[in-house]
Write a protein that holds these residues in place. Structure first.
Motif, PDB file in Angstrom:
ATOM      1  N   LEU A   1       0.856  -1.182   0.000  1.00  0.00           N
ATOM      2  CA  LEU A   1       0.000   0.000   0.000  1.00  0.00           C
ATOM      3  C   LEU A   1       0.890   1.229   0.000  1.00  0.00           C
ATOM      4  CD1 LEU A   1      -3.059   0.906   0.408  1.00  0.00           C
ATOM      5  CD2 LEU A   1      -2.421   1.214   2.805  1.00  0.00           C
ATOM      6  N   TYR A   2       0.513   2.239  -0.770  1.00  0.00           N
ATOM      7  CA  TYR A   2       1.315   3.451  -0.872  1.00  0.00           C
ATOM      8  C   TYR A   2       0.497   4.671  -0.437  1.00  0.00           C
ATOM      9  CZ  TYR A   2       4.320   0.561  -3.797  1.00  0.00           C
ATOM     10  OH  TYR A   2       5.134  -0.442  -4.264  1.00  0.00           O
ATOM     11  N   LEU A   3       1.234   5.683   0.009  1.00  0.00           N
ATOM     12  CA  LEU A   3       0.625   6.981   0.283  1.00  0.00           C
ATOM     13  C   LEU A   3       1.570   8.046  -0.240  1.00  0.00           C
ATOM     14  CD1 LEU A   3      -1.778   8.500   1.613  1.00  0.00           C
ATOM     15  CD2 LEU A   3      -0.301   8.781   3.620  1.00  0.00           C
ATOM     16  N   GLN A   4       1.177   8.700  -1.319  1.00  0.00           N
ATOM     17  CA  GLN A   4       1.955   9.797  -1.873  1.00  0.00           C
ATOM     18  C   GLN A   4       1.527  11.086  -1.186  1.00  0.00           C
ATOM     19  OE1 GLN A   4       4.429   9.846  -4.609  1.00  0.00           O
ATOM     20  NE2 GLN A   4       4.707  11.789  -3.536  1.00  0.00           N
ATOM     21  N   LEU A   5       2.492  11.783  -0.621  1.00  0.00           N
ATOM     22  CA  LEU A   5       2.223  13.048   0.069  1.00  0.00           C
ATOM     23  C   LEU A   5       2.937  14.164  -0.676  1.00  0.00           C
ATOM     24  CD1 LEU A   5       2.980  11.825   3.704  1.00  0.00           C
ATOM     25  CD2 LEU A   5       0.726  12.114   2.674  1.00  0.00           C
ATOM     26  N   HIS A   6       2.265  15.278  -0.888  1.00  0.00           N
ATOM     27  CA  HIS A   6       2.925  16.423  -1.489  1.00  0.00           C
ATOM     28  C   HIS A   6       2.439  17.696  -0.818  1.00  0.00           C
ATOM     29  CE1 HIS A   6      -0.689  17.076  -4.033  1.00  0.00           C
ATOM     30  NE2 HIS A   6      -0.704  15.763  -4.108  1.00  0.00           N
ATOM     31  N   GLY A   7       3.194  18.768  -1.039  1.00  0.00           N
ATOM     32  CA  GLY A   7       2.868  20.021  -0.383  1.00  0.00           C
ATOM     33  C   GLY A   7       2.880  19.890   1.118  1.00  0.00           C
ATOM     34  N   LEU A   8       3.872  19.166   1.646  1.00  0.00           N
ATOM     35  CA  LEU A   8       3.879  18.892   3.075  1.00  0.00           C
ATOM     36  C   LEU A   8       4.067  20.156   3.903  1.00  0.00           C
ATOM     37  CD1 LEU A   8       5.839  15.541   2.988  1.00  0.00           C
ATOM     38  CD2 LEU A   8       3.567  15.870   3.978  1.00  0.00           C
ATOM     39  N   LYS A   9       3.410  20.171   5.055  1.00  0.00           N
ATOM     40  CA  LYS A   9       3.451  21.299   5.978  1.00  0.00           C
ATOM     41  C   LYS A   9       3.997  20.826   7.325  1.00  0.00           C
ATOM     42  CE  LYS A   9      -0.850  23.010   3.906  1.00  0.00           C
ATOM     43  NZ  LYS A   9      -2.248  23.412   4.164  1.00  0.00           N
ATOM     44  N   PRO A  10       4.541  21.728   8.127  1.00  0.00           N
ATOM     45  CA  PRO A  10       5.041  21.330   9.446  1.00  0.00           C
ATOM     46  C   PRO A  10       3.982  20.604  10.282  1.00  0.00           C
ATOM     47  CG  PRO A  10       5.837  23.509   8.918  1.00  0.00           C
ATOM     48  CD  PRO A  10       4.878  23.127   7.820  1.00  0.00           C
ATOM     49  N   GLU A  11       2.722  20.968  10.131  1.00  0.00           N
ATOM     50  CA  GLU A  11       1.661  20.311  10.905  1.00  0.00           C
ATOM     51  C   GLU A  11       1.380  18.890  10.435  1.00  0.00           C
ATOM     52  OE1 GLU A  11       1.547  23.314   9.394  1.00  0.00           O
ATOM     53  OE2 GLU A  11      -0.462  23.697   8.532  1.00  0.00           O
ATOM     54  N   ASP A  12       2.014  18.466   9.343  1.00  0.00           N
ATOM     55  CA  ASP A  12       1.895  17.077   8.897  1.00  0.00           C
ATOM     56  C   ASP A  12       2.893  16.174   9.620  1.00  0.00           C
ATOM     57  OD1 ASP A  12       1.429  18.337   5.576  1.00  0.00           O
ATOM     58  OD2 ASP A  12      -0.114  17.659   6.993  1.00  0.00           O
ATOM     59  N   THR A  13       3.742  16.744  10.427  1.00  0.00           N
ATOM     60  CA  THR A  13       4.695  15.962  11.201  1.00  0.00           C
ATOM     61  C   THR A  13       3.964  14.993  12.116  1.00  0.00           C
ATOM     62  OG1 THR A  13       6.396  17.685  11.143  1.00  0.00           O
ATOM     63  CG2 THR A  13       6.500  16.097  12.955  1.00  0.00           C
ATOM     64  N   ALA A  14       4.264  13.700  11.959  1.00  0.00           N
ATOM     65  CA  ALA A  14       3.559  12.672  12.725  1.00  0.00           C
ATOM     66  C   ALA A  14       4.179  11.312  12.423  1.00  0.00           C
ATOM     67  CB  ALA A  14       2.073  12.650  12.362  1.00  0.00           C
ATOM     68  N   LEU A  15       3.738  10.344  13.197  1.00  0.00           N
ATOM     69  CA  LEU A  15       4.045   8.942  12.895  1.00  0.00           C
ATOM     70  C   LEU A  15       2.899   8.430  12.025  1.00  0.00           C
ATOM     71  CD1 LEU A  15       6.267   6.923  13.657  1.00  0.00           C
ATOM     72  CD2 LEU A  15       4.868   6.235  15.598  1.00  0.00           C
ATOM     73  N   TYR A  16       3.234   7.897  10.869  1.00  0.00           N
ATOM     74  CA  TYR A  16       2.220   7.435   9.921  1.00  0.00           C
ATOM     75  C   TYR A  16       2.130   5.914   9.984  1.00  0.00           C
ATOM     76  CZ  TYR A  16       1.706  12.070   7.945  1.00  0.00           C
ATOM     77  OH  TYR A  16       1.420  13.407   7.769  1.00  0.00           O
ATOM     78  N   TYR A  17       0.903   5.437  10.202  1.00  0.00           N
ATOM     79  CA  TYR A  17       0.641   4.011  10.374  1.00  0.00           C
ATOM     80  C   TYR A  17      -0.195   3.458   9.228  1.00  0.00           C
ATOM     81  CZ  TYR A  17       1.848   4.687  15.326  1.00  0.00           C
ATOM     82  OH  TYR A  17       2.481   4.979  16.505  1.00  0.00           O
ATOM     83  N   CYS A  18       0.090   2.204   8.918  1.00  0.00           N
ATOM     84  CA  CYS A  18      -0.702   1.445   7.967  1.00  0.00           C
ATOM     85  C   CYS A  18      -1.624   0.512   8.758  1.00  0.00           C
ATOM     86  CB  CYS A  18       0.264   0.647   7.093  1.00  0.00           C
ATOM     87  SG  CYS A  18      -0.470  -0.515   5.974  1.00  0.00           S
ATOM     88  N   ALA A  19      -2.841   0.308   8.265  1.00  0.00           N
ATOM     89  CA  ALA A  19      -3.794  -0.557   8.951  1.00  0.00           C
ATOM     90  C   ALA A  19      -4.485  -1.477   7.953  1.00  0.00           C
ATOM     91  CB  ALA A  19      -4.842   0.285   9.683  1.00  0.00           C
ATOM     92  N   ALA A  20      -4.870  -2.662   8.430  1.00  0.00           N
ATOM     93  CA  ALA A  20      -5.590  -3.631   7.604  1.00  0.00           C
ATOM     94  C   ALA A  20      -6.713  -4.270   8.408  1.00  0.00           C
ATOM     95  CB  ALA A  20      -4.637  -4.702   7.094  1.00  0.00           C
ATOM     96  N   ASP A  21      -7.589  -4.962   7.700  1.00  0.00           N
ATOM     97  CA  ASP A  21      -8.790  -5.587   8.263  1.00  0.00           C
ATOM     98  C   ASP A  21      -9.720  -4.519   8.830  1.00  0.00           C
ATOM     99  OD1 ASP A  21      -9.432  -8.534  10.334  1.00  0.00           O
ATOM    100  OD2 ASP A  21     -10.721  -7.277   9.100  1.00  0.00           O
ATOM    101  N   PRO A  22     -10.466  -3.901   7.951  1.00  0.00           N
ATOM    102  CA  PRO A  22     -11.296  -2.749   8.333  1.00  0.00           C
ATOM    103  C   PRO A  22     -12.597  -3.175   8.991  1.00  0.00           C
ATOM    104  CG  PRO A  22     -11.648  -3.260   6.043  1.00  0.00           C
ATOM    105  CD  PRO A  22     -10.593  -4.220   6.532  1.00  0.00           C
ATOM    106  N   PRO A  23     -13.281  -2.214   9.585  1.00  0.00           N
ATOM    107  CA  PRO A  23     -14.587  -2.513  10.160  1.00  0.00           C
ATOM    108  C   PRO A  23     -15.602  -2.814   9.065  1.00  0.00           C
ATOM    109  CG  PRO A  23     -14.139  -0.162  10.238  1.00  0.00           C
ATOM    110  CD  PRO A  23     -12.875  -0.823   9.801  1.00  0.00           C
ATOM    111  N   ALA A  24     -16.436  -3.792   9.296  1.00  0.00           N
ATOM    112  CA  ALA A  24     -17.455  -4.178   8.321  1.00  0.00           C
ATOM    113  C   ALA A  24     -18.459  -3.051   8.081  1.00  0.00           C
ATOM    114  CB  ALA A  24     -18.185  -5.431   8.790  1.00  0.00           C
ATOM    115  N   SER A  25     -18.575  -2.156   9.041  1.00  0.00           N
ATOM    116  CA  SER A  25     -19.512  -1.041   8.920  1.00  0.00           C
ATOM    117  C   SER A  25     -19.073  -0.022   7.882  1.00  0.00           C
ATOM    118  CB  SER A  25     -19.634  -0.333  10.279  1.00  0.00           C
ATOM    119  OG  SER A  25     -18.376   0.219  10.654  1.00  0.00           O
ATOM    120  N   GLY A  26     -17.772  -0.076   7.492  1.00  0.00           N
ATOM    121  CA  GLY A  26     -17.278   0.921   6.559  1.00  0.00           C
ATOM    122  C   GLY A  26     -16.912   2.231   7.239  1.00  0.00           C
TER     123      GLY A  26
END
Length: 125
Positions: free
Chosen positions: A79-104
């Motif tokens: 899975l990919y996440l392309q980020l552009h136009g990054l701002k200082p407030e985008d500073t964070a730990l970025y996590y990947c997740a799988a097996d979503p809730p059935a509710s959507g």
């Protein structure tokens, strides 16, 4: 058990781009979507984007909408996440997740089952 490994984070200047990757240890057999979340220090984990492969639809949270693009390489289980136009407030730990809730209800991080360890993105001004 699915193992997720994120990579691609780093230190960038404001306005620059990054492409994050999330490699799955095996094919995802539970659920039909994967997602990216992020968590800044002292803040709650925040929904960034999700990709649902059953219909090819993407979903975006408000914080990075218009500055991010999620995609899935199903052959390489990445899975990919392309980020552009990054701002200082985008500073964070970025996590990947799988097996979503059935509710959507993809926004709710508490409903996702599998998580990676995160990749850190730091944006300097």
């Amino acid at each position: 058990q699915v193992h997720l490994v994120e990579s691609g984070g780093g230190l960038v200047q404001a306005g620059e781009s990054l492409k994050l990757s999330c490699a799955a240890s095996e094919s995802i057999n539970t659920g039909d979507a994967m997602a990216w979340f992020r968590q800044a220090p002292g803040k709650e984990r925040e929904f960034v984007a999700a990709f649902r492969w059953s219909d090819g639809k993407s979903f975006y949270g408000s914080s990075l909408k218009g500055r991010s693009a999620i995609s899935l390489d199903n052959i390489n289980k990445t899975l990919y996440l392309q980020l552009h136009g990054l701002k200082p407030e985008d500073t964070a730990l970025y996590y990947c997740a799988a097996d979503p809730p059935a509710s959507g209800d993809y926004n709710n991080f508490r409903l996702w089952l599998y998580w990676g360890q995160g990749t850190r993105v730091t944006v300097s001004s």
